[in-house]
Enzyme design. Sequence first.
Site, PDB file in Angstrom:
ATOM      1  N   ASP A 124     -34.256  47.170 -24.962  1.00 35.32           N
ATOM      2  CA  ASP A 124     -32.965  46.913 -24.330  1.00 35.32           C
ATOM      3  C   ASP A 124     -32.853  47.533 -22.938  1.00 35.32           C
ATOM      4  OD1 ASP A 124     -32.013  45.352 -26.358  1.00 35.32           O
ATOM      5  OD2 ASP A 124     -30.892  46.948 -27.354  1.00 35.32           O
ATOM      6  N   LYS A 126     -22.961  51.491 -30.313  1.00 37.92           N
ATOM      7  CA  LYS A 126     -22.702  50.263 -31.067  1.00 37.92           C
ATOM      8  C   LYS A 126     -23.541  50.228 -32.342  1.00 37.92           C
ATOM      9  CE  LYS A 126     -24.794  46.384 -30.150  1.00 37.92           C
ATOM     10  NZ  LYS A 126     -25.259  45.090 -29.597  1.00 37.92           N
TER      11      LYS A 126
END
Length: 418
Positions: A301, A20
Amino acid sequence: MRVRIDKSKLQGKVIVPPSKSYTIRSLMCAALTKGKSSIINPLISDDTEAAGEALEKVGIKIDKNNDRWEVTGGRFHAPEGDIYCRDSAATLRFMTALSCIIPGKCRLVPSPALAKRPIEPLITALNTLKIKCYIEDSAIVVDESKFWGGNVSMTGDVSSQFVSSLLFLCPLAEVGLNIRLTTPPESAPYIEMTLGCLKEFGIDIIASPTLQFFTSDFRKYKPADYKVEGDWSTASYLLAAGAMTGRTEVTGLNLNSIQGDRVIINLLSKMGASVSAKKDIITAANSKLKPIRADLTDCIDLLPTIAVVAALANGQSRFYGIRRARFKESNRVTAIKEGLGKMQVEVTEDDDMLTINGGKPVGATIDSFGDHRIAMAFSLLGAAVGDTVIEGAECVSKTYTHFWQTLESLGAKVESNV
């Protein structure tokens, strides 16, 4: 949407989705380049669609095919109406910077959840550079002005996306742009990813070894055919699935990637999982898991993923550098603590540390808080212990549209809309 997961053995081979972060960065570079560029193997998700739509709103042409997006950039026009950035922080922050060179007034509108996330340091930096940028209600407004550049300082410990936003502008500053970070950067690999992407489009930013000072080199963006590599953040769930419940093979990854979340293979290995790599195939298999102590400053993350793995490890795990996890799609520290608490796992929260006393979690109903990483991580723990329901399960489309189908293909017992 509510998804129920019963106890399952997850095994099989999966091609990891594209990155992404690289998809959105390459879109921004292509938009700033005069001429046609190709984004090969882009991720198709809510966040990347948000970035594409925002750029199209200001005159960038994007022709989307299955595995290639053709981007005709370099010509911006004033938007007709607001630019909706959905829930994509990268889109909002990067477009705030790009709006400095777009004719007219740009009004960038975040989702209600995104509006709660920080952006003030970026606005302050742009104001220092004589750009009229301000918050109106929850929207970010940038008025047309000449982008001269100059010298600017900003903090490096809130979000790496702030400095990445300014890096896109470096080649466009009339008098050059010098950026200094007043604190060491957190999530430094994401800054390196931005620098690497810029280089593919002909821009070679001069950066200090500590990534606290950057200066432009006055080169121009050049069209590129940019191939997006696999996403290590997403791969963490697929690899953890094998480590927690069975055996998974993940392909499509770059073992030499500078993505910070590549350390997932080291973390899982240290926790006792059987992890091996051969060419572009990473295999993770279940074995007796051990507690771990790890600094997640540069791979924040991974916190939800590694936290659910730690819940199965008998003993105390400690994770440091977790402060910024409170400012993601949800307050992930709270979400993890609440979720694991429901599954009868003891969790202690400090300012910059999370302690997890793993052992024998039980199934529970988990609130995803609309956070894709919370939903995906707890689905793995649900597969390991069974009798688990994920609420707000549709949020995975932010980065992994087919996540639930992939989980089923690995043998997960998944039931939707329960």
